[in-house]
Design an enzyme around this catalytic site. Structure first.
Site, short mmCIF file in Angstrom:
data_model
loop_
_atom_site.label_atom_id
_atom_site.label_comp_id
_atom_site.label_asym_id
_atom_site.label_seq_id
_atom_site.Cartn_x
_atom_site.Cartn_y
_atom_site.Cartn_z
CG PHE A 61 -1.71 1.23 1.50
CD1 PHE A 61 -2.98 1.32 0.78
CD2 PHE A 61 -1.20 2.18 2.33
CE1 PHE A 61 -3.75 2.39 1.30
CE2 PHE A 61 -2.07 3.38 2.40
CZ PHE A 61 -3.17 3.31 1.90
CG ASP A 62 3.14 1.80 3.33
OD1 ASP A 62 2.34 1.28 3.47
OD2 ASP A 62 3.89 2.64 4.36
#
Length: 407
Positions: free
Chosen positions: A201-202
């Protein structure tokens, strides 16, 4: 002076009573032991050192131990603490839900182990509050960062970030550090485009932000590895590789609305200054010399390639013309710091004037050499290099005068 650049608005310094400026999300899964000490320590630090109202959100993504009860007890004990309970696992899923529901203008997250020194929290979010930057990340790979961790994790981390640079052209230094922040207005536009719900996600968020032309602020951190980390390195690495492949395909095929994002979120071009301010002469000379070396090598290669079919003088003309145009463009950008199309035509005309003088020097030297002797190829190249050095010095003076001319 006019221009299209408009900085982002700063967060209101005196928010309405009870409204938090910063919401720090702590995503957790089965952390009944560490959650209490983490939140109390974070709360004490923010109370003592953060000058704005804040909120801490415990994002519990489907814990099956006593974590939910600990989180509720913390919320009852500390008025700035809230709890968000999710029915499915996934750090990315927890962050998306917590950030999307938060009314705070600046959103952050950190890992529950507090591996990152909290002294970096205010430097992390301050550029977002002021409007200077759009996202901020802690980096363990900066020269001034202080990191304590094993060789295995060090190699994996650096290898992963090198892979991102090669595969996705990432320019940020540390995608995996669990210490990041984002402006809420930016998050509202980017989060719907982030597909990953886990550890990638990051990275996906950062790549989209970079491609949208957003400013990513990096903060060197002090970081101590948690020996009790429960991250499955192999499973996470495989998921990250799949994420890189999926995101890479989306970027190549144009599946992401990057042009729309850049137009909507990206920072506009800076206004042209009233006059170009030259960098110091020593730096200009060093850069000009580097460009000159590259140009000379290209010139000699082109001359040798064209010498046989065209003869000495036509080969010299062709090689010098091609390298002169490239030399002017390179020096315009790299040596004299001139960007954009403004006065580009004039600069190239003046560069061609320098080319004509260089042609006169080299052609004259070549003609004089052939008039006095029948030179071998080595002597011919030696004379041309010497003439080119003289032409280079003259070109530097002419280009420096041209690039710094005030309209």
């Amino acid at each position: 002076m006019t221009g299209t650049y408009a900085p982002r608005a700063a967060v209101q310094a005196r928010p309405a009573a009870g409204s938090a400026v910063l919401d720090v999300v702590v995503p957790v899964y089965n952390e009944e032991t560490d959650l209490g000490p983490c939140v109390r320590r974070l709360h004490a630090h923010l109370t003592a050192h953060f000058p704005y109202p804040f909120r801490i959100t415990v994002a519990d993504n489907a814990s099956v131990d006593g974590t939910p009860a600990v989180a509720r007890a913390l919320a009852d004990e500390l008025p700035e603490v809230g709890v968000l309970r999710l029915d499915e696992k996934g750090r990315g899923r927890a962050l998306r839900a917590a950030w999307s529901a938060s009314p705070a203008p600046v959103l952050a997250y950190m890992d529950v182990d507090l591996s990152t020194d909290l002294a970096a929290l205010l430097p992390l979010v301050a550029p977002l509050i002021s409007g200077h930057s759009d996202l901020a990340i802690g980096t363990r790979l900066a020269r001034t960062s202080r990191v304590v961790r094993g060789a295995k994790r060090e190699v994996i981390s650096r290898g992963y970030n090198l892979l991102l640079r090669g595969a996705l052209a990432a320019r940020f230094s540390d995608a995996q550090c669990g210490f990041k922040a984002i402006r809420a207005d930016v998050a509202a536009e980017l989060l719907p485009l982030v597909r990953d719900t886990g550890w990638f996600f990051d990275t996906e968020l950062l790549v989209l932000a970079q491609r949208a032309g957003l400013r990513i602020h990096e903060v060197p951190v002090d970081w101590v590895d948690d020996p009790d980390s429960r991250v499955d390195i192999v499973a996470t690495a495989l998921a990250d590789l799949r994420g890189i492949g999926r995101l890479g395909r989306a970027l190549v095929t144009g599946a992401l609305p990057l042009a729309q994002l850049r137009a909507q979120l990206g920072r506009g071009p800076l206004p042209a200054p009233p006059a170009q301010v030259p960098i110091g002469l020593p730096r200009q000379l060093a850069r000009f010399a580097a460009v000159g070396v590259a140009s000379t090598l290209a010139y000699l290669l082109l001359f040798l390639l064209a010498r046989g079919p065209l003869g000495a003088q036509p080969a010299n003309l062709l090689a010098l013309l091609l390298t002169a145009v490239a030399n002017t463009a390179a020096n315009r950008r790299l040596t004299f710091g001139v960007t954009g199309r403004r006065h580009a035509g004039r600069h190239h005309v003046q560069g061609l004037l320098a080319f004509a003088l260089g042609l006169a020097l080299t052609s004259g030297s070549l003609a004089a050499l052939h008039a006095t002797t029948t030179p071998n190829r080595a002597l011919e190249l030696t004379v041309l290099v010497t003439a080119n050095l003289a032409a280079t010095a003259l070109r530097f003076l002419l280009l420096r005068l041209a690039m710094h001319h005030r309209p």
